[in-house]
Design a protein around this motif. Sequence first.
Motif, short mmCIF file in Angstrom:
data_model
loop_
_atom_site.label_atom_id
_atom_site.label_comp_id
_atom_site.label_asym_id
_atom_site.label_seq_id
_atom_site.Cartn_x
_atom_site.Cartn_y
_atom_site.Cartn_z
N ILE A 141 -14.07 62.03 -4.76
CA ILE A 141 -14.43 62.21 -3.34
C ILE A 141 -13.30 61.70 -2.45
CG2 ILE A 141 -16.08 61.53 -1.54
CD1 ILE A 141 -18.14 61.09 -3.82
N VAL A 142 -12.78 60.51 -2.78
CA VAL A 142 -11.68 59.92 -1.99
C VAL A 142 -10.43 60.79 -2.10
CG1 VAL A 142 -10.26 57.86 -1.62
CG2 VAL A 142 -12.64 57.61 -2.34
N GLU A 143 -10.17 61.28 -3.31
CA GLU A 143 -9.00 62.14 -3.51
C GLU A 143 -9.12 63.43 -2.71
OE1 GLU A 143 -9.12 62.37 -7.74
OE2 GLU A 143 -8.26 60.36 -8.02
N GLN A 144 -10.35 63.96 -2.61
CA GLN A 144 -10.60 65.17 -1.81
C GLN A 144 -10.37 64.88 -0.32
OE1 GLN A 144 -11.38 68.38 -3.03
NE2 GLN A 144 -10.83 68.84 -0.91
N MET A 145 -10.84 63.71 0.13
CA MET A 145 -10.62 63.31 1.53
C MET A 145 -9.13 63.26 1.85
SD MET A 145 -13.32 60.15 1.99
CE MET A 145 -15.09 60.38 2.06
N ALA A 146 -8.35 62.65 0.93
CA ALA A 146 -6.91 62.53 1.14
C ALA A 146 -6.24 63.91 1.14
CB ALA A 146 -6.30 61.65 0.05
N ALA A 147 -6.69 64.77 0.23
CA ALA A 147 -6.12 66.12 0.14
C ALA A 147 -6.39 66.91 1.42
CB ALA A 147 -6.69 66.85 -1.07
N ASP A 148 -7.60 66.78 1.98
CA ASP A 148 -7.96 67.50 3.21
C ASP A 148 -7.11 67.05 4.40
OD1 ASP A 148 -9.84 68.82 1.76
OD2 ASP A 148 -11.57 67.68 2.52
N LEU A 149 -6.69 65.79 4.37
CA LEU A 149 -5.86 65.26 5.46
C LEU A 149 -4.36 65.42 5.18
CD1 LEU A 149 -7.80 61.93 6.22
CD2 LEU A 149 -7.76 63.99 7.64
N GLY A 150 -4.06 65.90 3.97
CA GLY A 150 -2.66 66.12 3.61
C GLY A 150 -1.89 64.82 3.42
N CYS A 151 -2.57 63.80 2.86
CA CYS A 151 -1.90 62.51 2.63
C CYS A 151 -2.29 61.96 1.26
CB CYS A 151 -2.29 61.50 3.72
SG CYS A 151 -4.05 61.04 3.68
N SER A 152 -1.70 60.84 0.88
CA SER A 152 -2.04 60.22 -0.40
C SER A 152 -3.23 59.26 -0.21
CB SER A 152 -0.84 59.43 -0.94
OG SER A 152 -0.56 58.33 -0.09
N VAL A 153 -3.84 58.87 -1.33
CA VAL A 153 -4.96 57.92 -1.28
C VAL A 153 -4.49 56.59 -0.69
CG1 VAL A 153 -6.56 56.54 -2.68
CG2 VAL A 153 -6.21 58.96 -3.21
N LYS A 154 -3.28 56.18 -1.03
CA LYS A 154 -2.71 54.93 -0.51
C LYS A 154 -2.57 54.98 1.01
CE LYS A 154 0.78 51.54 -1.82
NZ LYS A 154 1.96 51.27 -2.67
N ASP A 155 -2.10 56.15 1.52
CA ASP A 155 -1.97 56.31 2.98
C ASP A 155 -3.34 56.25 3.66
OD1 ASP A 155 0.75 56.63 2.72
OD2 ASP A 155 0.65 58.82 2.59
N ASP A 168 -14.65 63.66 8.69
CA ASP A 168 -16.03 64.03 9.01
C ASP A 168 -16.84 63.85 7.73
OD1 ASP A 168 -18.42 64.99 9.88
OD2 ASP A 168 -17.78 67.09 10.05
N LEU A 169 -17.55 62.73 7.63
CA LEU A 169 -18.25 62.37 6.38
C LEU A 169 -19.32 63.39 5.98
CD1 LEU A 169 -18.68 58.48 6.66
CD2 LEU A 169 -16.92 59.78 5.46
N LYS A 170 -19.94 64.04 6.96
CA LYS A 170 -21.00 65.02 6.65
C LYS A 170 -20.48 66.15 5.78
CE LYS A 170 -23.58 64.06 10.88
NZ LYS A 170 -23.98 64.57 12.21
N LYS A 171 -19.20 66.38 5.88
CA LYS A 171 -18.57 67.46 5.12
C LYS A 171 -18.61 67.18 3.61
CE LYS A 171 -14.01 69.63 4.66
NZ LYS A 171 -12.61 69.58 5.12
N TYR A 172 -18.73 65.87 3.24
CA TYR A 172 -18.65 65.50 1.83
C TYR A 172 -20.02 65.14 1.23
CZ TYR A 172 -13.79 65.19 3.24
OH TYR A 172 -12.55 65.48 3.75
N VAL A 173 -21.09 65.35 2.01
CA VAL A 173 -22.44 65.08 1.50
C VAL A 173 -22.84 66.13 0.47
CG1 VAL A 173 -24.89 64.92 2.11
CG2 VAL A 173 -23.16 63.92 3.63
N THR A 174 -23.34 65.67 -0.67
CA THR A 174 -23.82 66.58 -1.73
C THR A 174 -25.20 66.11 -2.17
OG1 THR A 174 -22.86 65.24 -3.50
CG2 THR A 174 -21.45 66.96 -2.55
N GLU A 175 -25.74 66.80 -3.20
CA GLU A 175 -27.06 66.41 -3.72
C GLU A 175 -27.01 65.02 -4.36
OE1 GLU A 175 -28.51 69.31 -6.41
OE2 GLU A 175 -28.61 70.92 -4.92
N LYS A 176 -25.87 64.66 -4.95
CA LYS A 176 -25.73 63.38 -5.63
C LYS A 176 -25.21 62.27 -4.72
CE LYS A 176 -25.04 65.07 -10.37
NZ LYS A 176 -24.12 65.07 -11.53
N VAL A 177 -24.42 62.67 -3.71
CA VAL A 177 -23.78 61.67 -2.83
C VAL A 177 -24.29 61.85 -1.40
CG1 VAL A 177 -21.60 60.73 -1.98
CG2 VAL A 177 -21.73 61.70 -4.29
N GLY A 178 -25.02 60.82 -0.89
CA GLY A 178 -25.55 60.88 0.46
C GLY A 178 -24.62 60.21 1.47
#
Length: 425
Positions: free
Chosen positions: A238-252, A264-274
């Motif tokens: 999930i964190v790696e996807q967030m970084a990829a969407d922003l075009g940066c590394s996880v460290k950044d 936008d956290l709502k974008k990453y809500v799934t059945e398993k992750v609220g």
Amino acid sequence: RTGCKVVCLDRQGKLLHHDVIYPHEPQRETAKSGALIKALCEQYAIEAIAIGNGTAGRETESFVKSIGLNNKIIVVMVNESGASVYSASEVAREEFPDKDVTVRGAVSIGRRLTDPLAELVKIDPKSIGVGQYQHDVEQTKLKQGLDDVVMSCVNSVGVEVNTASKELLSYVSGLSSSLARNIVEYRNQNGPFKNRESLMKVSRLGEKVFEQAAGFLRIREAENPLDASAVHPESYPIVEQMAADLGCSVKDLMSSAELRKQLDLKKYVTEKVGLPTLTDILSELEKPGRDPRQVFEIFSFTDGVNAISDLKVGMSLPGIVTNVTNFGAFVDIGVHQDGLVHISHLSDKFIKDPKEVVTVQQKVKVTVVEVDVARKRIGLSMKSNPFADQAPSGPSQPRGKKDKPKEKEASMEEKLAMLVSKFKK
């Protein structure tokens, strides 16, 4: 007389070497002792030297600082309360069965500088020397109280897996004492863990245990920066996807508040992750590990003040709070005897509880207000003007008529005799 015990530890607290030096009387082998310390520092790439604050601690600190070590090596005085208790305990015998108690005690002092909590949990609570009634209360309840505090620390801050003792690791959710021992043995044989995944190589540590414990186990300077945080490995994608969407590394993403605001956290809500889980992940990225400690500061006592006989009333000295009680606080000022700051001298304003202004291990500035060498008692003050309440003392002034000294009051027998005399007249 019996020498200073020297041990060399690696970054994980593993014992590499032990020796004895005699820099003080009666042997005073200063040159030989200095040469040995220099050689050990070079051989084992020493980064810091911890010196116990017990007998000849200040003298040893002065000696080590005088031998011309590399400026990058820090020298720190460490509180050794309870180290002797640990060195003779079952835990120490199990860890170092073939070593002398003095070597075990020296190892404990060194580890206290690296990871204090990992070492202190090995000691019986009443021997740590903190609190006022630790010998009077029911010991099982005292132990339970300590366990609760340690669990709270583990859950909120986590445990550094590369320095933690098996005693501290056993407080982590899912880890039994035998699994904690296996982790330490694996670390000793294979070196520090480089990532959380390598924990799966530890004997009997399966997926279920990993699922429970991984979020509480931290690895500083790991290959993946998320290994130093409370983010569970299951949430890494999930964190790696967030970084990829922003075009940066996880460290950044972890270091930049501006980048995190764009998510936008709502974008990453799934059945398993609220949304609550995503909010927790984001708050953890803001401050990985939630380590409450400040940047480490090297503390040093006043040079030339090594014994209680060196103290003079009015001296201003740096100190470290070693214990807080209902009636005040005890402060170590580097003379082998803690001084007492009475509650009335803790602050310029009135306070009901010493805990309002001081905490254990706090660095403070104190003024010496009383010294009793014979009884080994030191009175200290943290007030800005500790002598303001005392009556001014100066040369005696000539007495005027109003200052005529009082006549000695007559005894009961004398008063009775005077009455009889008056009656006769």
